[in-house]
Design a protein around this motif. Structure first.
Motif, mmCIF file in Angstrom:
data_model
loop_
_atom_site.group_PDB
_atom_site.id
_atom_site.type_symbol
_atom_site.label_atom_id
_atom_site.label_comp_id
_atom_site.label_asym_id
_atom_site.label_seq_id
_atom_site.Cartn_x
_atom_site.Cartn_y
_atom_site.Cartn_z
ATOM 1 N N UNK A 3 -21.584 114.222 109.910
ATOM 2 C CA UNK A 3 -21.648 112.830 109.659
ATOM 3 C C UNK A 3 -23.038 112.341 109.657
ATOM 4 N N UNK A 4 -23.547 111.938 108.591
ATOM 5 C CA UNK A 4 -25.095 111.364 108.519
ATOM 6 C C UNK A 4 -25.239 110.703 107.158
ATOM 7 N N UNK A 5 -26.628 110.268 107.034
ATOM 8 C CA UNK A 5 -26.857 109.831 105.679
ATOM 9 C C UNK A 5 -27.707 111.083 104.993
ATOM 10 N N UNK A 38 -34.582 109.934 97.643
ATOM 11 C CA UNK A 38 -33.756 108.873 97.435
ATOM 12 C C UNK A 38 -33.580 107.661 98.563
ATOM 13 N N UNK A 39 -32.639 106.685 98.274
ATOM 14 C CA UNK A 39 -32.503 106.008 99.551
ATOM 15 C C UNK A 39 -31.487 106.301 100.456
ATOM 16 N N UNK A 40 -30.600 107.513 99.926
ATOM 17 C CA UNK A 40 -29.456 107.738 100.787
ATOM 18 C C UNK A 40 -28.148 107.335 100.552
ATOM 19 N N UNK A 41 -27.252 108.346 101.048
ATOM 20 C CA UNK A 41 -25.752 107.635 100.738
ATOM 21 C C UNK A 41 -25.169 108.341 102.200
ATOM 22 N N UNK A 42 -24.351 107.168 102.934
ATOM 23 C CA UNK A 42 -23.587 107.514 104.103
ATOM 24 C C UNK A 42 -22.266 108.651 103.722
ATOM 25 N N UNK A 43 -22.312 109.516 104.691
ATOM 26 C CA UNK A 43 -21.361 110.391 104.694
ATOM 27 C C UNK A 43 -20.532 110.348 106.090
ATOM 28 N N UNK A 78 -28.969 108.468 94.869
ATOM 29 C CA UNK A 78 -27.622 109.311 95.263
ATOM 30 C C UNK A 78 -26.564 108.527 95.219
ATOM 31 N N UNK A 79 -25.288 109.285 95.052
ATOM 32 C CA UNK A 79 -23.928 108.645 94.950
ATOM 33 C C UNK A 79 -22.999 109.599 95.528
ATOM 34 N N UNK A 80 -21.821 109.062 95.857
ATOM 35 C CA UNK A 80 -20.569 109.821 96.078
ATOM 36 C C UNK A 80 -20.300 109.982 97.748
ATOM 37 N N UNK A 81 -21.110 109.338 98.599
ATOM 38 C CA UNK A 81 -20.803 109.206 100.089
ATOM 39 C C UNK A 81 -19.540 108.742 100.129
ATOM 40 N N UNK A 138 -29.823 112.906 107.767
ATOM 41 C CA UNK A 138 -30.161 112.275 109.233
ATOM 42 C C UNK A 138 -29.154 111.560 109.698
ATOM 43 N N UNK A 139 -28.632 111.839 111.029
ATOM 44 C CA UNK A 139 -27.508 111.223 111.804
ATOM 45 C C UNK A 139 -28.314 109.980 112.509
ATOM 46 N N UNK A 140 -27.280 109.112 113.212
ATOM 47 C CA UNK A 140 -28.022 108.239 113.971
ATOM 48 C C UNK A 140 -28.934 108.710 115.180
ATOM 49 N N UNK A 141 -29.970 108.183 115.405
ATOM 50 C CA UNK A 141 -30.946 108.697 116.533
ATOM 51 C C UNK A 141 -31.350 110.064 116.579
ATOM 52 N N UNK A 142 -31.279 110.656 115.407
ATOM 53 C CA UNK A 142 -31.683 111.874 115.253
ATOM 54 C C UNK A 142 -32.779 112.438 113.885
ATOM 55 N N UNK A 143 -33.538 113.455 114.027
ATOM 56 C CA UNK A 143 -34.639 113.471 112.794
ATOM 57 C C UNK A 143 -33.870 113.742 111.491
ATOM 58 N N UNK A 144 -34.336 113.895 110.433
ATOM 59 C CA UNK A 144 -33.880 114.191 109.321
ATOM 60 C C UNK A 144 -33.882 115.763 109.099
ATOM 61 N N UNK A 145 -32.771 116.165 108.849
ATOM 62 C CA UNK A 145 -32.719 117.690 108.870
ATOM 63 C C UNK A 145 -32.440 118.388 107.432
ATOM 64 N N UNK A 146 -32.746 119.386 107.304
ATOM 65 C CA UNK A 146 -32.839 120.290 105.882
ATOM 66 C C UNK A 146 -31.134 120.564 105.843
ATOM 67 N N UNK A 147 -30.680 120.593 104.639
ATOM 68 C CA UNK A 147 -29.237 120.996 104.261
ATOM 69 C C UNK A 147 -29.223 122.242 103.420
ATOM 70 N N UNK A 148 -29.756 121.948 102.123
ATOM 71 C CA UNK A 148 -30.076 122.705 101.202
ATOM 72 C C UNK A 148 -30.837 122.693 100.130
ATOM 73 N N UNK A 149 -31.298 123.649 99.283
ATOM 74 C CA UNK A 149 -32.368 123.441 98.340
ATOM 75 C C UNK A 149 -31.957 124.573 97.144
#
Length: 123
Positions: free
Chosen positions: A90-92, A114-119, A6-9, A39-50
């Motif tokens: 705000x999340x990875x 992927x490894x994730x990108x911070x937004x 991933x990139x662009x965060x 995934x926001x800090x302290x929260x589960x990884x949530x679906x955004x779009x597919x």
């Protein structure tokens, strides 16, 4: 094996826009379903779009009308255009790929991540 990067965060003010990209290497995935999760800090990884290989899309209610997912199979690239960003976005952000033909919001469907990108969206 599929590798996703991933990139662009980054940091943006509320109301602004960002464009995330996910580049894939390894075998081609033109028929794979691709997705974004966050995934926001302290929260589960949530679906955004597919988006499926047939370009069917599904969005989480929280981003519908603000985010757009797209893919370019010729470049093995997945994109997430994010507009009207809010602090709660705000999340990875992670891209994912799964060898399925239907759109799914379930994490278990996706084999590659992927490894994730911070937004970060400031108020």
């Amino acid at each position: 094996q599929v590798q996703l990067v991933e990139s662009g965060g980054g940091l943006v003010q509320a109301g602004g826009s960002l464009r995330l990209s996910c580049a894939a290497s390894g075998r081609t995935f033109s028929t794979y379903a691709l997705a974004w999760f966050r995934q926001a800090p302290g929260k589960e990884r949530d679906f955004v779009a597919t988006i499926t290989g047939g370009d069917s899309t599904v969005y989480a209610d929280s981003v519908k009308g603000r985010f757009t997912i797209s893919r370019d199979n010729s470049k093995n690239t997945l994109t997430l255009q994010m507009n009207s960003l809010k602090p709660e976005d705000t999340a990875v952000y992670y891209c994912a790929a799964g060898a399925v033909f239907f759109p799914s919001a379930r994490k278990q469907v996706y084999e590659y991540w992927g490894q994730g990108t911070q937004v970060t969206v400031s108020s």
